[in-house]
Motif scaffolding. Structure first.
Motif, PDB file in Angstrom:
ATOM      1  N   GLY A  48      -6.036 -12.066  16.515  1.00  0.00           N
ATOM      2  CA  GLY A  48      -6.219 -12.458  15.241  1.00  0.00           C
ATOM      3  C   GLY A  48      -7.274 -11.272  14.525  1.00  0.00           C
ATOM      4  O   GLY A  48      -7.400 -11.123  13.239  1.00  0.00           O
ATOM      5  N   ARG A  49      -8.544 -10.976  15.368  1.00  0.00           N
ATOM      6  CA  ARG A  49      -9.549 -10.102  14.727  1.00  0.00           C
ATOM      7  C   ARG A  49      -9.269  -8.778  14.114  1.00  0.00           C
ATOM      8  O   ARG A  49      -9.405  -8.465  13.448  1.00  0.00           O
ATOM      9  CB  ARG A  49     -10.836 -10.075  15.919  1.00  0.00           C
ATOM     10  N   GLY A  50      -8.243  -8.196  15.261  1.00  0.00           N
ATOM     11  CA  GLY A  50      -7.682  -6.915  14.770  1.00  0.00           C
ATOM     12  C   GLY A  50      -6.910  -7.087  13.531  1.00  0.00           C
ATOM     13  O   GLY A  50      -6.938  -6.133  12.501  1.00  0.00           O
ATOM     14  N   LEU A  51      -6.120  -8.046  13.397  1.00  0.00           N
ATOM     15  CA  LEU A  51      -5.103  -8.320  12.295  1.00  0.00           C
ATOM     16  C   LEU A  51      -5.997  -8.521  10.734  1.00  0.00           C
ATOM     17  O   LEU A  51      -5.568  -8.153   9.781  1.00  0.00           O
ATOM     18  CB  LEU A  51      -4.074  -9.114  12.666  1.00  0.00           C
ATOM     19  N   VAL A  52      -7.007  -9.216  11.038  1.00  0.00           N
ATOM     20  CA  VAL A  52      -7.979  -9.589   9.936  1.00  0.00           C
ATOM     21  C   VAL A  52      -8.532  -8.174   9.334  1.00  0.00           C
ATOM     22  O   VAL A  52      -8.663  -7.871   8.093  1.00  0.00           O
ATOM     23  CB  VAL A  52      -8.933 -10.507  10.167  1.00  0.00           C
ATOM     24  N   LEU A  53      -9.004  -7.335  10.504  1.00  0.00           N
ATOM     25  CA  LEU A  53      -9.665  -5.943  10.052  1.00  0.00           C
ATOM     26  C   LEU A  53      -8.449  -5.197   9.191  1.00  0.00           C
ATOM     27  O   LEU A  53      -8.971  -4.608   8.432  1.00  0.00           O
ATOM     28  CB  LEU A  53      -9.899  -5.413  11.353  1.00  0.00           C
ATOM     29  N   LEU A  54      -7.327  -5.246   9.931  1.00  0.00           N
ATOM     30  CA  LEU A  54      -6.303  -4.423   9.143  1.00  0.00           C
ATOM     31  C   LEU A  54      -6.128  -4.933   7.951  1.00  0.00           C
ATOM     32  O   LEU A  54      -5.921  -4.263   6.803  1.00  0.00           O
ATOM     33  CB  LEU A  54      -4.953  -4.417   9.835  1.00  0.00           C
ATOM     34  N   LEU A  55      -5.801  -6.294   7.711  1.00  0.00           N
ATOM     35  CA  LEU A  55      -5.560  -7.034   6.644  1.00  0.00           C
ATOM     36  C   LEU A  55      -6.599  -6.697   5.505  1.00  0.00           C
ATOM     37  O   LEU A  55      -6.313  -6.304   4.179  1.00  0.00           O
ATOM     38  CB  LEU A  55      -5.240  -8.596   6.595  1.00  0.00           C
ATOM     39  N   ALA A  56      -7.705  -6.701   5.711  1.00  0.00           N
ATOM     40  CA  ALA A  56      -9.212  -6.363   4.740  1.00  0.00           C
ATOM     41  C   ALA A  56      -9.147  -5.015   4.423  1.00  0.00           C
ATOM     42  O   ALA A  56      -9.322  -4.661   3.236  1.00  0.00           O
ATOM     43  CB  ALA A  56     -10.192  -6.936   5.415  1.00  0.00           C
ATOM     44  N   GLY A  57      -8.772  -4.101   5.258  1.00  0.00           N
ATOM     45  CA  GLY A  57      -9.029  -2.717   5.004  1.00  0.00           C
ATOM     46  C   GLY A  57      -7.760  -2.042   3.958  1.00  0.00           C
ATOM     47  O   GLY A  57      -7.884  -1.533   3.136  1.00  0.00           O
ATOM     48  N   VAL A  58      -6.621  -2.555   4.434  1.00  0.00           N
ATOM     49  CA  VAL A  58      -5.414  -2.340   3.604  1.00  0.00           C
ATOM     50  C   VAL A  58      -5.376  -2.804   2.341  1.00  0.00           C
ATOM     51  O   VAL A  58      -5.285  -2.125   1.229  1.00  0.00           O
ATOM     52  CB  VAL A  58      -4.171  -2.559   4.310  1.00  0.00           C
ATOM     53  N   ALA A  59      -5.820  -4.082   2.317  1.00  0.00           N
ATOM     54  CA  ALA A  59      -5.891  -4.637   0.874  1.00  0.00           C
ATOM     55  C   ALA A  59      -7.117  -4.073  -0.101  1.00  0.00           C
ATOM     56  O   ALA A  59      -6.801  -3.840  -1.270  1.00  0.00           O
ATOM     57  CB  ALA A  59      -6.426  -6.148   0.902  1.00  0.00           C
ATOM     58  N   ALA A  60      -8.415  -3.699   0.382  1.00  0.00           N
ATOM     59  CA  ALA A  60      -9.232  -2.965  -0.119  1.00  0.00           C
ATOM     60  C   ALA A  60      -8.623  -1.647  -0.611  1.00  0.00           C
ATOM     61  O   ALA A  60      -8.978  -1.344  -1.948  1.00  0.00           O
ATOM     62  CB  ALA A  60     -10.435  -2.559   0.775  1.00  0.00           C
ATOM     63  N   GLY A  61      -7.848  -0.804   0.212  1.00  0.00           N
ATOM     64  CA  GLY A  61      -7.465   0.376  -0.170  1.00  0.00           C
ATOM     65  C   GLY A  61      -6.413   0.078  -1.368  1.00  0.00           C
ATOM     66  O   GLY A  61      -6.426   0.992  -2.433  1.00  0.00           O
ATOM     67  N   SER A  62      -5.504  -0.860  -1.302  1.00  0.00           N
ATOM     68  CA  SER A  62      -4.721  -1.368  -2.340  1.00  0.00           C
ATOM     69  C   SER A  62      -5.332  -1.374  -3.664  1.00  0.00           C
ATOM     70  O   SER A  62      -4.853  -0.943  -4.828  1.00  0.00           O
ATOM     71  CB  SER A  62      -3.617  -2.427  -1.872  1.00  0.00           C
ATOM     72  N   LEU A  63      -6.382  -2.308  -3.600  1.00  0.00           N
ATOM     73  CA  LEU A  63      -6.968  -2.692  -4.754  1.00  0.00           C
ATOM     74  C   LEU A  63      -7.527  -1.624  -5.563  1.00  0.00           C
ATOM     75  O   LEU A  63      -7.527  -1.327  -6.758  1.00  0.00           O
ATOM     76  CB  LEU A  63      -8.191  -3.768  -4.726  1.00  0.00           C
ATOM     77  N   TRP A  64      -8.246  -0.634  -4.973  1.00  0.00           N
ATOM     78  CA  TRP A  64      -8.711   0.533  -5.433  1.00  0.00           C
ATOM     79  C   TRP A  64      -7.826   1.430  -5.971  1.00  0.00           C
ATOM     80  O   TRP A  64      -8.108   1.980  -7.107  1.00  0.00           O
ATOM     81  CB  TRP A  64      -9.715   1.177  -4.184  1.00  0.00           C
ATOM     82  N   ASN A  65      -6.751   1.638  -5.257  1.00  0.00           N
ATOM     83  CA  ASN A  65      -5.896   2.323  -5.899  1.00  0.00           C
ATOM     84  C   ASN A  65      -5.399   1.885  -7.021  1.00  0.00           C
ATOM     85  O   ASN A  65      -4.791   2.795  -8.073  1.00  0.00           O
ATOM     86  CB  ASN A  65      -4.578   2.701  -4.855  1.00  0.00           C
ATOM     87  N   PHE A 100       0.779  -1.244   0.088  1.00  0.00           N
ATOM     88  CA  PHE A 100       0.118  -0.051  -0.061  1.00  0.00           C
ATOM     89  C   PHE A 100       0.840   1.269  -0.015  1.00  0.00           C
ATOM     90  O   PHE A 100       0.573   2.152  -0.498  1.00  0.00           O
ATOM     91  CB  PHE A 100      -0.897  -0.025   1.344  1.00  0.00           C
ATOM     92  N   GLY A 101       1.973   1.296   0.942  1.00  0.00           N
ATOM     93  CA  GLY A 101       2.725   2.324   0.608  1.00  0.00           C
ATOM     94  C   GLY A 101       3.579   2.637  -0.513  1.00  0.00           C
ATOM     95  O   GLY A 101       3.656   3.784  -0.918  1.00  0.00           O
ATOM     96  N   PHE A 102       4.003   1.520  -1.020  1.00  0.00           N
ATOM     97  CA  PHE A 102       4.269   1.468  -2.400  1.00  0.00           C
ATOM     98  C   PHE A 102       3.516   2.066  -3.522  1.00  0.00           C
ATOM     99  O   PHE A 102       3.870   3.150  -4.150  1.00  0.00           O
ATOM    100  CB  PHE A 102       4.965   0.238  -2.912  1.00  0.00           C
TER     101      PHE A 102
END
Length: 337
Positions: free
Chosen positions: A76-93, A16-18
């Motif tokens: 695990g729940r917090g990590l899944v939340l972050l993983l889904a959120g960051v992946a969503a932002g990356s795909l849209w970008n 995402f940062g890249f």
């Protein structure tokens, strides 16, 4: 499984940062290249260097930003939340880069995490506190105010700079303004790193140290990963978006390019250091370009492209929230291990 999820979040956040640097390189170099103040290669290297410096500097702002960030549960729940959120932002970008439209990476990230939080509620977990406040303060309020302020400031500043340069030969004035744009490229890139570096570092802190981390003592390796991702992405250069901002959206010249960069720099520094607002570099740059370009005696702004651009700005947090929701539901079983 928790360690594997943590590593996955770090990897996806680095991507995402890249992408953030890759797409937002256009904000710093587009006008400078368009007015031939710098060659594309020199402009990109300059922007990458100051993007990295801005990201490294942003670490000391985290003591405030960490407290205002959406709190995520540990484990695990917090990590899944972050993983889904960051992946969503990356795909849209990636999608908007392919279309050649500039948009806010911060809004994409916040929207994705908000959607993943909704997915957690739908799967039986307790709702995350502060989601509505984060969306309002970090997405909708800056989305409404920052483009209006940037447009208005650039429009009126263009008249002032034109009046100040009224007795100078156009070639002489443009030469001085092109030289100023080199400084403007560095300033905009530094402001971008200062703003967006915080978000990337914050996600990495939450993924590795949890929500109870000491935001005043972030490990150097986290800051280094965020800065390196932004810098490498900037060096790669998202030229599709650069072309949209510097050629397709509005006609410009060295005077208006200088005005746009000056307004953007002031707003980014003002927002980061005083208001602590997550201003979008993309929105600020695009609106200031439009403001400066509109202050001409001939039609300079392409209305159809502007309408599509604004529509994508509004759609960004909504689309990434939907993607975050879908990915959050799909990845939820991983949180149970």
């Amino acid at each position: 499984m928790t360690i594997a999820l943590s590593v996955a979040v770090v990897v996806v956040t680095s991507v995402f940062g890249f992408l953030n640097g890759f797409r937002d390189a256009s904000n710093a170099v587009g006008l400078t290249v368009r007015t031939r103040a710098l060659t594309p290669s020199i402009a990109v290297v300059l922007a990458a260097f100051f993007n990295v410096i801005g990201a490294l500097t942003s670490a000391w702002l985290l003591n405030y930003f960490g407290g205002s960030w959406l709190k995520t549960p540990d484990g695990g729940r917090g990590l899944v939340l972050l993983l889904a959120g960051v992946a969503a932002g990356s795909l849209w970008n990636v999608y908007l880069w392919w279309r050649g439209y500039p948009s806010s990476s911060t809004h994409a990230l916040v929207g994705g995490i908000a959607g993943a939080s909704i997915a957690a509620v739908l799967t039986g977990h307790s709702p995350q506190a502060g989601v509505a406040d984060v969306l309002w303060l970090q997405v909708w309020l800056p989305l409404i105010l920052s483009p209006l302020l940037a447009f208005g400031a650039a429009f009126f500043l263009t008249s002032l700079v034109t009046w100040l340069a009224r007795y100078r030969q156009p070639s002489e004035a443009h030469a001085a303004l092109r030289a100023s744009q080199s400084v403007g490229t560095a300033a905009v890139a530094f402001g971008h790193g200062l703003q967006d570096g915080q978000r990337i570092i914050a996600v990495l802190v939450l993924a590795t140290l949890g929500s109870r981390a000491d935001w005043s003592a972030v490990p150097p390796w986290i800051v280094g990963v965020a800065a390196a991702a932004l810098g490498l992405g900037t060096l790669a250069g998202g030229w599709r978006i650069t072309y949209t901002l510097s050629h397709r959206l509005v006609r410009t010249d060295p005077l208006r390019g200088f005005v746009s960069q000056a307004v953007t720099t002031v707003m980014l520094f003002f927002g980061a250091l005083w208001l602590h607002w997550p201003l979008s570099t993309t929105h600020t740059v695009a609106a200031s370009i439009l403001g400066a370009g509109s202050n001409q005696d001939f039609a300079a702004v392409k209305g159809n492209l502007l309408a599509r651009l604004v529509a994508f700005w509004i759609a960004t947090p909504l689309a990434t929230a939907l993607l975050g929701l879908i990915l959050g539901l799909a990845l939820d079983p991983l949180a149970r291990f």
